[in-house]
Design a protein around this motif. Structure first.
Motif, short mmCIF file in Angstrom:
data_model
loop_
_atom_site.label_atom_id
_atom_site.label_comp_id
_atom_site.label_asym_id
_atom_site.label_seq_id
_atom_site.Cartn_x
_atom_site.Cartn_y
_atom_site.Cartn_z
N VAL A 33 3.87 35.15 10.19
CA VAL A 33 3.90 36.02 11.46
C VAL A 33 2.97 37.10 11.32
CG1 VAL A 33 5.48 37.51 12.92
CG2 VAL A 33 6.41 35.71 11.45
N ASP A 34 2.19 37.27 12.48
CA ASP A 34 1.09 38.12 12.59
C ASP A 34 1.50 39.58 12.45
OD1 ASP A 34 -1.54 38.81 12.91
OD2 ASP A 34 -1.48 38.45 15.24
N GLU A 35 0.81 40.18 12.11
CA GLU A 35 1.38 41.53 11.87
C GLU A 35 1.11 42.26 13.26
OE1 GLU A 35 2.29 43.53 9.50
OE2 GLU A 35 2.08 41.79 8.45
N ALA A 39 4.31 44.23 14.95
CA ALA A 39 4.15 45.64 15.40
C ALA A 39 4.59 45.82 16.69
CB ALA A 39 2.81 46.06 15.46
N GLU A 40 4.45 44.75 17.60
CA GLU A 40 4.90 44.58 19.09
C GLU A 40 6.06 44.55 19.12
OE1 GLU A 40 4.21 41.49 22.89
OE2 GLU A 40 2.52 41.80 21.41
N ARG A 41 6.52 43.80 18.31
CA ARG A 41 8.42 43.57 18.32
C ARG A 41 8.79 45.06 18.01
NH1 ARG A 41 9.08 37.95 15.04
NH2 ARG A 41 8.22 36.58 16.72
N ARG A 42 8.26 45.85 16.94
CA ARG A 42 9.04 46.91 16.33
C ARG A 42 8.82 47.89 17.40
NH1 ARG A 42 5.65 47.50 12.19
NH2 ARG A 42 7.01 46.10 10.85
N ALA A 43 7.76 48.05 18.13
CA ALA A 43 7.37 49.14 19.24
C ALA A 43 8.55 48.69 20.39
CB ALA A 43 6.00 49.04 19.84
N ALA A 44 8.83 47.41 20.73
CA ALA A 44 9.81 47.01 21.90
C ALA A 44 11.14 47.53 21.32
CB ALA A 44 9.57 45.76 22.08
#
Length: 108
Positions: A33-35, A39-44
């Motif tokens: 999985v791309d970092e 990061a986008e998932r974590r921010a969401a």
């Protein structure tokens, strides 16, 4: 016609080992999985949790305000009940007695 032969214990364990090895190879072949995606998932997820927290806080504040309004209304009502003067109390009592006397006369 060939007869059915039950697999031996060694055959079953070998088959299980091959299945495990195949599963491991598929897992290793899976792309990482791309970092940036992580990061986008974590921010969401963080944004969603913050929005839910704000919603809960607003609901809690509304409930507290409603409870405070109820308490102040009850206190005001109690204060009004206490503020009856002696003359008002006497007038209410006299009216009650007069009504009772009037009802007695009607019954006779």
């Amino acid at each position: 016609m060939a007869s059915f032969k039950d697999p031996s214990f060694q055959e079953r364990t070998a088959l299980a080992n091959r299945a495990k090895q195949k599963a491991l190879e598929q897992l290793k072949a899976k792309p990482k999985v791309d970092e940036a995606v992580l990061a986008e998932r974590r921010a969401a997820r963080i944004a969603r949790e913050e929005a839910e927290a704000e919603k809960r806080a607003a609901k809690r504040a509304a409930q507290e305000q409603a409870e405070a309004e109820k308490a102040s209304a009850a206190a005001a009502q109690a204060a009004e009940a206490v503020e009856l003067t002696e003359a008002e109390k006497k007038a209410a009592r006299d009216a009650k007695y007069a009504a009772r006397k009037k009802n007695k006369k009607k019954r006779r």
